[in-house]
Design an enzyme around this catalytic site. Sequence first.
Site, PDB file in Angstrom:
ATOM      1  N   CYS A 132       4.987   9.143  27.391  1.00 34.46           N
ATOM      2  CA  CYS A 132       6.232   9.670  27.957  1.00 34.46           C
ATOM      3  C   CYS A 132       6.188   9.517  29.471  1.00 34.46           C
ATOM      4  O   CYS A 132       5.267   9.988  30.126  1.00 34.46           O
ATOM      5  CB  CYS A 132       6.374  11.142  27.577  1.00 34.46           C
ATOM      6  SG  CYS A 132       7.857  11.932  28.155  1.00 34.46           S
ATOM      7  N   GLU A 179       7.082   7.637  18.040  1.00 39.20           N
ATOM      8  CA  GLU A 179       6.546   9.004  18.005  1.00 39.20           C
ATOM      9  C   GLU A 179       6.222   9.451  19.409  1.00 39.20           C
ATOM     10  O   GLU A 179       5.770   8.661  20.244  1.00 39.20           O
ATOM     11  CB  GLU A 179       5.297   9.037  17.120  1.00 39.20           C
ATOM     12  CG  GLU A 179       4.621  10.395  17.012  1.00 39.20           C
ATOM     13  CD  GLU A 179       3.532  10.630  18.043  1.00 39.20           C
ATOM     14  OE1 GLU A 179       3.024  11.768  18.107  1.00 39.20           O
ATOM     15  OE2 GLU A 179       3.190   9.683  18.785  1.00 39.20           O
ATOM     16  N   ARG A 223       1.143  21.543  15.508  1.00 41.95           N
ATOM     17  CA  ARG A 223       1.293  20.342  16.334  1.00 41.95           C
ATOM     18  C   ARG A 223       2.679  19.753  16.077  1.00 41.95           C
ATOM     19  O   ARG A 223       2.924  19.116  15.051  1.00 41.95           O
ATOM     20  CB  ARG A 223       0.207  19.312  15.982  1.00 41.95           C
ATOM     21  CG  ARG A 223       0.140  18.101  16.914  1.00 41.95           C
ATOM     22  CD  ARG A 223      -0.896  17.101  16.415  1.00 41.95           C
ATOM     23  NE  ARG A 223      -1.167  16.056  17.386  1.00 41.95           N
ATOM     24  CZ  ARG A 223      -2.100  16.125  18.328  1.00 41.95           C
ATOM     25  NH1 ARG A 223      -2.858  17.200  18.423  1.00 41.95           N
ATOM     26  NH2 ARG A 223      -2.291  15.119  19.173  1.00 41.95           N
ATOM     27  N   ARG A 225       5.692  17.193  16.901  1.00 40.28           N
ATOM     28  CA  ARG A 225       5.958  15.892  17.491  1.00 40.28           C
ATOM     29  C   ARG A 225       7.346  15.415  17.061  1.00 40.28           C
ATOM     30  O   ARG A 225       7.809  15.726  15.961  1.00 40.28           O
ATOM     31  CB  ARG A 225       4.899  14.861  17.040  1.00 40.28           C
ATOM     32  CG  ARG A 225       3.500  15.128  17.600  1.00 40.28           C
ATOM     33  CD  ARG A 225       3.466  14.945  19.099  1.00 40.28           C
ATOM     34  NE  ARG A 225       2.144  15.063  19.685  1.00 40.28           N
ATOM     35  CZ  ARG A 225       1.630  16.197  20.164  1.00 40.28           C
ATOM     36  NH1 ARG A 225       2.335  17.320  20.087  1.00 40.28           N
ATOM     37  NH2 ARG A 225       0.431  16.227  20.702  1.00 40.28           N
TER      38      ARG A 225
END
Length: 422
Positions: A132, A179, A223, A225
Amino acid sequence: MNEFSRLRQEAGYSIAQAVEKLGYCERTIYRWETGESAPRKAALETLRAIAKSKPPAQGSFRFIDLFAGIGGMRKGFESIGGKCVFTSERDRFCVETYLANHECDHEVAGDITTVPVGDIPEHDVLLAGFPCQPFSIAGVSKKNSLGRLHGFRCDAQGTLFFDVARIIEYHRPKAFLLENVKNLVSHDKGRTFEVIRRALSKELGYHIQTRIIDAKSFVPQHRERIFIVGFQENNGFSMDDIVLPDTAQGPKMSSILHPEDGSEDAELRYTAGPKAKVLDKYTLSDHLWGYLQGYAEKHRAAGNGFGFGLVGPDDTARTLSARYYKDGSEILVSQGPRKNPRRLTPRECARLMGFDGRDGKPVKIPVSDTQAYKQFGNAVVVPVVEAVARHMQPFITGAAGADRTAEPPKAKAAAEEEKVVA
């Protein structure tokens, strides 16, 4: 994911095909799919037999693996019969682990920014867990006045998403899966995601779907995502249709921790002795444990939530990060009141990320503990990718066909019920 949904996907059936093949109305099938009611035993046996008779055909579609890391995305798509024809990963330690666990009939390319798009083989699906990065967005009118290109070629230039977009633009794959971290949506005040969304849908013409998935449905780890799926055609694919196991009923840490009771063989890098006890090197020193407790207390007194995460066999862990090698503070395993807690071993990290799969074959870890912690902390959770891949499979291979429309299953089920009532 419940048993009916799993078997339906393994059999390669869409909802509509399950209606036709099993002979039940769509409303009934949808209830089985969502877990609203228990499926008939005969239906499960039929799906089980079909799934067993149709093992994935390796090479039924071709995919490329960008920002490949140690191959988590690849594992997910090989599980549905895909063949990887191109890999790019610039970290040499990741490449070492990748090659130790995957047979490659192609060289692993390094920095994707230096690879000409024409050198990348044709493929049906593009996979990328790209980093990112913030984008610099200037007004289109200003760029036009200066005679400059606008759109992703300007907005995303110099970012790694630009390279994903240029490959998609050149090769026009049937589908892609991207992802990233959950915060991609809010990153740089939403500018980053807006460039991505506009580039994929408006400029490249793909129909995109997004969903944030918490891996604790599959592994004992919170987690979250974001997964972005794109198809060239408006084929009715919906991320909302993926039926995931209840996160509240997900596995606990006992499923990934070394049992230390002799029920597993010792792995000399991590455990030893007849009971395969975890090596003492993973136990925190008095100095580090004292520091972490003091740090946590200071922030607790200030009203902050910072501190270590202590877990036992019945707990779910925080998110494993790439910085875990530094002090392990986000996931510390309790060893009782008389002994300092310990870090996870790299083998436990592999299990926590789903790399040691249902086939019982442990992933090979050829690198140092430090590199292993970084690699697993940056990886995808394999069973999450497998679930997304299975949901995409009929749309990639064409099995979904014309019998699947863009109308959501609930709407179709309601319409079918109205017909029956009439």
